[in-house]
Design a protein around this motif. Structure first.
Motif, PDB file in Angstrom:
ATOM      1  N   ALA A 238       0.822  -1.216   0.000  1.00 55.92           N
ATOM      2  CA  ALA A 238       0.000   0.000   0.000  1.00 55.92           C
ATOM      3  C   ALA A 238       0.852   1.261   0.000  1.00 55.92           C
ATOM      4  N   LEU A 239       2.011   1.225   0.648  1.00 52.80           N
ATOM      5  CA  LEU A 239       2.865   2.406   0.693  1.00 52.80           C
ATOM      6  C   LEU A 239       3.479   2.702  -0.671  1.00 52.80           C
ATOM      7  N   ALA A 240       3.941   1.666  -1.360  1.00 45.45           N
ATOM      8  CA  ALA A 240       4.508   1.880  -2.686  1.00 45.45           C
ATOM      9  C   ALA A 240       3.452   2.460  -3.631  1.00 45.45           C
ATOM     10  N   ALA A 241       2.225   1.944  -3.527  1.00 42.59           N
ATOM     11  CA  ALA A 241       1.146   2.471  -4.366  1.00 42.59           C
ATOM     12  C   ALA A 241       0.826   3.911  -4.009  1.00 42.59           C
ATOM     13  N   SER A 242       0.826   4.227  -2.718  1.00 42.73           N
ATOM     14  CA  SER A 242       0.507   5.599  -2.299  1.00 42.73           C
ATOM     15  C   SER A 242       1.609   6.569  -2.716  1.00 42.73           C
ATOM     16  N   ALA A 243       2.845   6.109  -2.729  1.00 41.64           N
ATOM     17  CA  ALA A 243       3.954   6.971  -3.175  1.00 41.64           C
ATOM     18  C   ALA A 243       3.755   7.371  -4.629  1.00 41.64           C
ATOM     19  N   ARG A 244       3.303   6.434  -5.449  1.00 43.01           N
ATOM     20  CA  ARG A 244       3.034   6.754  -6.854  1.00 43.01           C
ATOM     21  C   ARG A 244       1.888   7.758  -6.956  1.00 43.01           C
ATOM     22  N   ILE A 245       0.877   7.616  -6.101  1.00 43.22           N
ATOM     23  CA  ILE A 245      -0.263   8.532  -6.127  1.00 43.22           C
ATOM     24  C   ILE A 245       0.163   9.940  -5.717  1.00 43.22           C
ATOM     25  N   VAL A 246       0.995  10.040  -4.681  1.00 43.84           N
ATOM     26  CA  VAL A 246       1.480  11.351  -4.241  1.00 43.84           C
ATOM     27  C   VAL A 246       2.261  12.035  -5.364  1.00 43.84           C
ATOM     28  N   THR A 247       3.072  11.272  -6.065  1.00 50.25           N
ATOM     29  CA  THR A 247       3.834  11.829  -7.174  1.00 50.25           C
ATOM     30  C   THR A 247       2.905  12.323  -8.281  1.00 50.25           C
ATOM     31  N   GLN A 248       1.838  11.553  -8.558  1.00 52.57           N
ATOM     32  CA  GLN A 248       0.865  11.979  -9.564  1.00 52.57           C
ATOM     33  C   GLN A 248       0.153  13.267  -9.138  1.00 52.57           C
ATOM     34  N   ILE A 249      -0.190  13.351  -7.849  1.00 51.90           N
ATOM     35  CA  ILE A 249      -0.865  14.548  -7.335  1.00 51.90           C
ATOM     36  C   ILE A 249       0.015  15.775  -7.514  1.00 51.90           C
ATOM     37  N   GLU A 250       1.295  15.636  -7.166  1.00 47.30           N
ATOM     38  CA  GLU A 250       2.203  16.771  -7.306  1.00 47.30           C
ATOM     39  C   GLU A 250       2.335  17.193  -8.771  1.00 47.30           C
ATOM     40  N   PRO A 274       0.647  -1.486   9.128  1.00 52.69           N
ATOM     41  CA  PRO A 274       0.839  -1.450  10.589  1.00 52.69           C
ATOM     42  C   PRO A 274       2.053  -0.663  11.053  1.00 52.69           C
ATOM     43  N   ASN A 275       2.817  -0.064  10.152  1.00 51.32           N
ATOM     44  CA  ASN A 275       3.944   0.788  10.522  1.00 51.32           C
ATOM     45  C   ASN A 275       5.020   0.017  11.287  1.00 51.32           C
ATOM     46  N   ALA A 276       5.359  -1.133  10.748  1.00 51.67           N
ATOM     47  CA  ALA A 276       6.393  -1.977  11.345  1.00 51.67           C
ATOM     48  C   ALA A 276       7.461  -2.262  10.296  1.00 51.67           C
ATOM     49  N   ALA A 277       8.716  -2.299  10.718  1.00 52.86           N
ATOM     50  CA  ALA A 277       9.831  -2.423   9.773  1.00 52.86           C
ATOM     51  C   ALA A 277       9.804  -3.749   9.015  1.00 52.86           C
ATOM     52  N   ASN A 278       9.262  -4.803   9.625  1.00 53.44           N
ATOM     53  CA  ASN A 278       9.316  -6.121   8.998  1.00 53.44           C
ATOM     54  C   ASN A 278       7.982  -6.574   8.415  1.00 53.44           C
ATOM     55  N   VAL A 279       7.086  -5.614   8.158  1.00 46.08           N
ATOM     56  CA  VAL A 279       5.776  -5.939   7.574  1.00 46.08           C
ATOM     57  C   VAL A 279       5.555  -5.089   6.329  1.00 46.08           C
ATOM     58  N   VAL A 280       5.147  -5.727   5.243  1.00 37.91           N
ATOM     59  CA  VAL A 280       4.773  -4.975   4.043  1.00 37.91           C
ATOM     60  C   VAL A 280       3.561  -4.099   4.384  1.00 37.91           C
ATOM     61  N   PRO A 281       3.623  -2.800   4.125  1.00 35.20           N
ATOM     62  CA  PRO A 281       2.527  -1.902   4.504  1.00 35.20           C
ATOM     63  C   PRO A 281       1.187  -2.345   3.910  1.00 35.20           C
ATOM     64  N   ALA A 282       0.162  -2.379   4.790  1.00 36.64           N
ATOM     65  CA  ALA A 282      -1.157  -2.863   4.382  1.00 36.64           C
ATOM     66  C   ALA A 282      -2.137  -1.739   4.073  1.00 36.64           C
ATOM     67  N   ARG A 283      -1.934  -0.597   4.691  1.00 36.07           N
ATOM     68  CA  ARG A 283      -2.931   0.467   4.537  1.00 36.07           C
ATOM     69  C   ARG A 283      -2.252   1.826   4.680  1.00 36.07           C
ATOM     70  N   VAL A 284      -2.659   2.769   3.854  1.00 34.88           N
ATOM     71  CA  VAL A 284      -2.198   4.148   3.957  1.00 34.88           C
ATOM     72  C   VAL A 284      -3.414   5.063   3.878  1.00 34.88           C
ATOM     73  N   ARG A 285      -3.440   6.031   4.766  1.00 30.46           N
ATOM     74  CA  ARG A 285      -4.469   7.068   4.711  1.00 30.46           C
ATOM     75  C   ARG A 285      -3.770   8.392   4.495  1.00 30.46           C
ATOM     76  N   MET A 286      -4.250   9.169   3.522  1.00 28.35           N
ATOM     77  CA  MET A 286      -3.684  10.491   3.291  1.00 28.35           C
ATOM     78  C   MET A 286      -4.808  11.498   3.136  1.00 28.35           C
ATOM     79  N   LEU A 287      -4.495  12.752   3.459  1.00 29.53           N
ATOM     80  CA  LEU A 287      -5.462  13.834   3.304  1.00 29.53           C
ATOM     81  C   LEU A 287      -4.879  14.852   2.329  1.00 29.53           C
ATOM     82  N   VAL A 288      -5.646  15.151   1.279  1.00 33.43           N
ATOM     83  CA  VAL A 288      -5.195  16.072   0.240  1.00 33.43           C
ATOM     84  C   VAL A 288      -5.910  17.406   0.417  1.00 33.43           C
TER      85      VAL A 288
END
Length: 412
Positions: A238-250, A274-288
């Motif tokens: 989810a974090l990798a996907a959200s990073a791409r979205i943030v870049t698109q927004i900018e 879950p914001n843990a170093a050894n877990v692939v991020p499952a969910r991201v919430r952002m406010l635009v």
């Protein structure tokens, strides 16, 4: 060449410095609405209003008002002011300068021996900044009659907003419509909170419009997996996907900002779980946060956001959190302010406000306008915020001359 001014830069500086000293210990400059420090600042302003020859009261919305009576009952009121509350660790001038300059206008008129037909009111609006109750522009919304009733039940530290407003002298149970029907004009001085005036070496900005502000929540959902054993090609990150979205927004916002109208979009809140170093991020919430001079630009951007496509294994959900339309400032008042500046030999420019202000709500009640002054490096909402008292004195003179011209204008 500028003429000699009746405005006193020294008096303005003293008043701003006095309020700056009223701050939470070790946190320059923090005087949040509904706090003991805010109450202390209000007490100080009350004394300064009285010393400036004003009759002081607090209206039902918790706004502190100083009144200079005119000679013609029923002629109406010309109001000036801003707010004295701050953001946490905020600036010395945001809002405060507008209240102090409005008070200086009253003092300028007294020095001149000016007799106005209209009443003159100096206002310190309650809680323009986002308060501990999570909402802003409480006092100006209340005065305009658009404070949502359900806001009164919002709570913080065991106290609801209705109780907090009553504690500063408001009467929240009587907020069922506009509090004023006598206003002929509203004028607000504010620091620019941006770099344009300083970069162009111009001392005054005349605001043409206050942008509309929309906030959209985006939730990106993937799948939590072990960070060491899940192959890269088999992840739903989810974090990798959200990073791409943030870049698109900018990128999309940068394209829109290159046009003729003001536009910005900012991802200002970002949460990962879950914001843990050894877990692939499952969910991201952002406010635009989306701000636009033109409604169609804002609407088009929101439509684009809601159409963002998800990657395999990823879902994207959008939700509209808030939507406030842009507000144009009164053309006639803009002309009066420009004429007053020209009469003093002061350069000014027209500009859009990318920030929200109390004037946006006052425009529902009467013709309204704003004057900006430069702030150092465009900084605001930070301890380094700074404006020169000479610029504030010039703005006070422009406002005083505009008030006198408005007072001379015949009814109708």
């Amino acid at each position: 060449m500028r003429r000699n001014l009746d405005a006193s830069a020294e008096a303005i500086g003293r008043d701003i410095d006095a309020l700056a000293r009223i701050t939470d210990p070790g946190r320059p400059w923090t005087r949040r609405a509904f706090s003991p420090r805010f109450d202390e600042g209000r007490d100080h302003l009350r004394r300064r209003f009285v010393a400036g020859g004003l009759q002081v009261s607090t209206d039902a919305g918790g706004n502190l008002i100083g009144l200079r009576k005119g000679t013609r009952p029923g002629a109406g009121t010309i109001m000036l002011g801003s707010h004295s509350d701050t953001v946490p660790d905020g600036g010395r001038f945001d809002g405060i300068a507008g209240v102090v300059v409005a008070l200086e206008v009253a003092r300028i008129l007294a020095r001149r021996g000016a007799v106005l037909r209209h009443d003159l009111a100096v206002v310190d609006f309650l809680a323009e900044e986002v308060s501990v109750f999570g909402v802003s522009c409480i006092g100006s919304r209340a005065m305009a009659g658009v404070l949502p009733q359900d806001w009164l039940g919002r709570t913080s530290d065991g106290r609801d907003l209705a109780r907090a407003m009553a504690d500063v002298g408001g009467v929240p149970e009587s907020l069922h419509g506009p509090l004023r029907d006598d206003l002929k004009a509203f004028l607000e001085l504010h620091i620019e909170q941006g770099p344009v005036l300083e970069a162009e070496r111009i001392g005054l900005g005349i605001v043409t419009a206050i942008v509309g502000i929309t906030r959209v929540e985006i939730v990106i959902s993937g799948r939590p997996d072990h960070a060491g054993t899940t192959p890269m090609g088999l992840r739903a990150d989810a974090l990798a996907a959200s990073a791409r979205i943030v870049t698109q927004i900018e990128a999309r916002a940068t394209e829109l900002s290159a046009g003729p109208a003001h536009f910005t979009a900012t991802v200002g809140e970002f949460e990962i779980s879950p914001n843990a170093a050894n877990v692939v991020p499952a969910r991201v919430r952002m406010l635009v946060d989306i701000r636009a001079e033109r409604a169609r630009d804002k609407e088009a951007f929101v439509t684009w956001l809601t159409g963002l496509e998800a990657a395999p294994g990823i879902t994207v959900e959008t939700r509209l959190i808030s939507d406030n339309p842009g507000v144009g400032m009164d053309d006639g008042l803009q002309r009066k302010l420009a004429e007053a500046a020209d009469g003093l030999g002061a350069a000014c420019r027209r500009m859009v406000s990318g920030a929200g202000h109390d004037a946006a709500f006052m425009a529902r009640l009467c013709p309204s306008a704003m004057v900006f002054v430069p702030c150092r490096e465009g900084r605001s909402h930070c301890p380094e915020e700074w404006a020169e008292t000479a610029d504030l004195a010039l703005a006070a003179e422009v406002l005083a001359n505009t008030v006198m011209e408005l007072d001379r204008k015949r009814e109708g």
